[in-house]
Structure formats: structure tokens, C-alpha cells
Design a protein around this motif. Structure first.
Motif, PDB file in Angstrom:
ATOM      1  N   THR A  91      34.987  35.599  34.461  1.00 16.52           N
ATOM      2  CA  THR A  91      36.118  34.874  34.689  1.00 16.52           C
ATOM      3  C   THR A  91      37.257  35.328  34.178  1.00 16.52           C
ATOM      4  O   THR A  91      38.389  35.221  34.950  1.00 16.52           O
ATOM      5  CB  THR A  91      35.897  33.338  34.344  1.00 16.52           C
ATOM      6  OG1 THR A  91      34.731  32.844  34.737  1.00 16.52           O
ATOM      7  CG2 THR A  91      36.876  32.441  35.176  1.00 16.52           C
ATOM      8  N   LYS A  92      37.401  35.817  33.162  1.00  9.97           N
ATOM      9  CA  LYS A  92      38.602  36.102  32.562  1.00  9.97           C
ATOM     10  C   LYS A  92      39.035  37.602  33.210  1.00  9.97           C
ATOM     11  O   LYS A  92      40.064  37.945  33.538  1.00  9.97           O
ATOM     12  CB  LYS A  92      38.515  36.751  30.983  1.00  9.97           C
ATOM     13  CG  LYS A  92      39.668  37.365  30.292  1.00  9.97           C
ATOM     14  CD  LYS A  92      39.373  37.398  28.860  1.00  9.97           C
ATOM     15  CE  LYS A  92      40.683  37.629  28.234  1.00  9.97           C
ATOM     16  NZ  LYS A  92      40.275  38.137  26.770  1.00  9.97           N
ATOM     17  N   PHE A  93      38.097  38.544  33.548  1.00 11.22           N
ATOM     18  CA  PHE A  93      38.426  39.715  34.329  1.00 11.22           C
ATOM     19  C   PHE A  93      38.750  39.368  35.713  1.00 11.22           C
ATOM     20  O   PHE A  93      39.884  40.062  36.083  1.00 11.22           O
ATOM     21  CB  PHE A  93      36.790  40.616  34.633  1.00 11.22           C
ATOM     22  CG  PHE A  93      37.327  41.837  35.557  1.00 11.22           C
ATOM     23  CD1 PHE A  93      38.027  42.677  35.083  1.00 11.22           C
ATOM     24  CD2 PHE A  93      36.691  41.628  36.708  1.00 11.22           C
ATOM     25  CE1 PHE A  93      38.077  43.919  35.908  1.00 11.22           C
ATOM     26  CE2 PHE A  93      36.908  42.820  37.521  1.00 11.22           C
ATOM     27  CZ  PHE A  93      37.617  44.106  37.050  1.00 11.22           C
TER      28      PHE A  93
ATOM     29  N   TYR B  96      40.477  36.582  36.728  1.00 13.02           N
ATOM     30  CA  TYR B  96      41.832  36.137  36.744  1.00 13.02           C
ATOM     31  C   TYR B  96      42.886  37.306  36.223  1.00 13.02           C
ATOM     32  O   TYR B  96      43.966  37.285  36.827  1.00 13.02           O
ATOM     33  CB  TYR B  96      42.068  34.956  35.497  1.00 13.02           C
ATOM     34  CG  TYR B  96      41.406  33.792  35.784  1.00 13.02           C
ATOM     35  CD1 TYR B  96      41.605  33.233  37.204  1.00 13.02           C
ATOM     36  CD2 TYR B  96      40.484  33.209  34.765  1.00 13.02           C
ATOM     37  CE1 TYR B  96      41.051  31.975  37.558  1.00 13.02           C
ATOM     38  CE2 TYR B  96      39.855  31.993  35.480  1.00 13.02           C
ATOM     39  CZ  TYR B  96      40.089  31.326  36.616  1.00 13.02           C
ATOM     40  OH  TYR B  96      39.422  30.228  36.990  1.00 13.02           O
ATOM     41  N   THR B  97      42.555  38.153  35.280  1.00 12.51           N
ATOM     42  CA  THR B  97      43.327  39.499  35.047  1.00 12.51           C
ATOM     43  C   THR B  97      43.600  40.275  36.329  1.00 12.51           C
ATOM     44  O   THR B  97      44.663  40.839  36.448  1.00 12.51           O
ATOM     45  CB  THR B  97      42.674  40.386  34.098  1.00 12.51           C
ATOM     46  OG1 THR B  97      42.476  39.331  32.733  1.00 12.51           O
ATOM     47  CG2 THR B  97      43.525  41.418  33.738  1.00 12.51           C
ATOM     48  N   LEU B  98      42.819  40.290  37.078  1.00  5.28           N
ATOM     49  CA  LEU B  98      42.668  41.201  38.333  1.00  5.28           C
ATOM     50  C   LEU B  98      43.620  40.493  39.214  1.00  5.28           C
ATOM     51  O   LEU B  98      44.774  40.895  39.936  1.00  5.28           O
ATOM     52  CB  LEU B  98      41.231  41.349  38.881  1.00  5.28           C
ATOM     53  CG  LEU B  98      41.248  42.138  40.304  1.00  5.28           C
ATOM     54  CD1 LEU B  98      41.787  43.662  40.071  1.00  5.28           C
ATOM     55  CD2 LEU B  98      39.967  42.119  41.264  1.00  5.28           C
TER      56      LEU B  98
ATOM     57  N   ALA C  31      46.111  38.415  38.656  1.00  5.91           N
ATOM     58  CA  ALA C  31      47.297  38.398  38.171  1.00  5.91           C
ATOM     59  C   ALA C  31      47.866  39.855  38.231  1.00  5.91           C
ATOM     60  O   ALA C  31      49.071  39.727  38.472  1.00  5.91           O
ATOM     61  CB  ALA C  31      47.204  37.891  36.525  1.00  5.91           C
ATOM     62  N   SER C  32      47.024  40.719  38.198  1.00  9.13           N
ATOM     63  CA  SER C  32      47.790  42.119  38.321  1.00  9.13           C
ATOM     64  C   SER C  32      48.130  42.305  39.882  1.00  9.13           C
ATOM     65  O   SER C  32      49.273  42.885  40.126  1.00  9.13           O
ATOM     66  CB  SER C  32      46.744  43.186  38.102  1.00  9.13           C
ATOM     67  OG  SER C  32      46.313  43.296  36.610  1.00  9.13           O
TER      68      SER C  32
END
Length: 146
Positions: A3-5, A7-9, A11-12
Motif C-alpha cells: 500500500t505504501k508503494f 500511495y508513493t506512486l 503521489a509522484s
């Protein structure tokens, strides 16, 4: 994928989506350095139109919907959520990808009448315009400065 990956994707994508700061017209990277021709004329008629999505809204909507749908549920429920997310994202992307536009009927200075469709609503009957052409394509339409 965690999930963290994801959300980072996401956001990027949001951060880098608007990197260009110039408010001017946008040219394709392959033809920005070619000679353009232009014609000047007067708008005879203007009417609002809707320009359909070129496919990118559908693609990104389906991609994001599928990723978000895959985060929901377990087993067969997860499969249905992934499918539903992709389909919902596809529909939402196609709607978001639509743009307000304008169909202009223009009488050119040489007497010829042409019809040009552009994004946005900026002109009305009587306005003088400069139509910048890239071959037989319209690159942009601006107010004519005389």
C-alpha cells in the motif's frame, strides 16, 4: 505491491503531472521546430462543443481504478473489486478527459470560409483571429493583433 508503494506512486504522478510552468500553447515534441503557416480572418459564428477524450483519460482512469480496486477485499471479492475499479476508473477517466470546446466558422481575409474546432471558449462573432497551421492541422488559434 504494498500500500505504501502505491500511495508513493500516486503521489509522484500528481506531483510530476504539472511540471511545465509556461502558460502558452503546447507543441508536440516532434514538430515544435518546424515552420508553421497562418491565416487571418473574422469569426462569423461560434458555438460550444464537447471534445471527447483522446483515450489517455480512459487509460489512466482504468489503471488507477484497477490499482485502487486491488486494495479492497479478499479472494474472489478482491477480483471483483479490481474489475469494478478498472471499469469505474475507465468511465470516470473518459468523462474527466472530455473538454469544453468551440466550433468557429471563420471567413478568411481571402474570402474562403473554414471551420475550426478548438479547446476552450474564447471567441465570438466579429473577433479577428489568427489560425496557425501545422500542415493541414490547426496548431492554435489566437486573437489577431493588427
Amino acid at each position: 505491491m504494498t500500500t505504501k508503494f502505491i500511495y508513493t506512486l500516486l503521489a509522484s504522478i500528481i506531483v510530476f503531472a504539472g511540471c511545465a510552468t509556461n502558460k502558452g500553447p503546447e507543441y508536440d515534441g516532434r514538430n515544435y521546430n518546424q515552420i508553421k503557416r497562418y491565416e487571418v480572418g473574422t469569426v462569423i459564428k461560434s458555438r460550444p462543443v464537447v471534445i471527447k477524450d483522446d483515450g489517455s483519460g480512459k487509460f489512466f482512469g482504468a489503471l488507477i481504478g484497477t490499482v485502487l480496486g486491488s486494495l479492497v477485499g479478499r479472494s474472489s471479492g478482491k477480483t471483483l473489486a479490481t474489475l469494478g475499479g478498472g471499469l469505474g476508473g475507465y468511465y470516470a477517466g473518459s468523462e474527466i478527459g472530455k473538454a469544453n470546446g468551440e466550433e468557429l466558422t471563420v471567413e478568411l481575409d481571402d474570402g474562403e470560409e473554414v471551420v475550426v474546432v478548438i479547446k476552450g471558449n474564447r471567441f465570438k462573432a466579429g473577433d479577428r483571429v489568427k489560425i496557425i497551421k501545422d500542415g493541414n492541422r490547426v496548431a492554435q488559434v489566437d486573437r489577431a493583433v493588427e
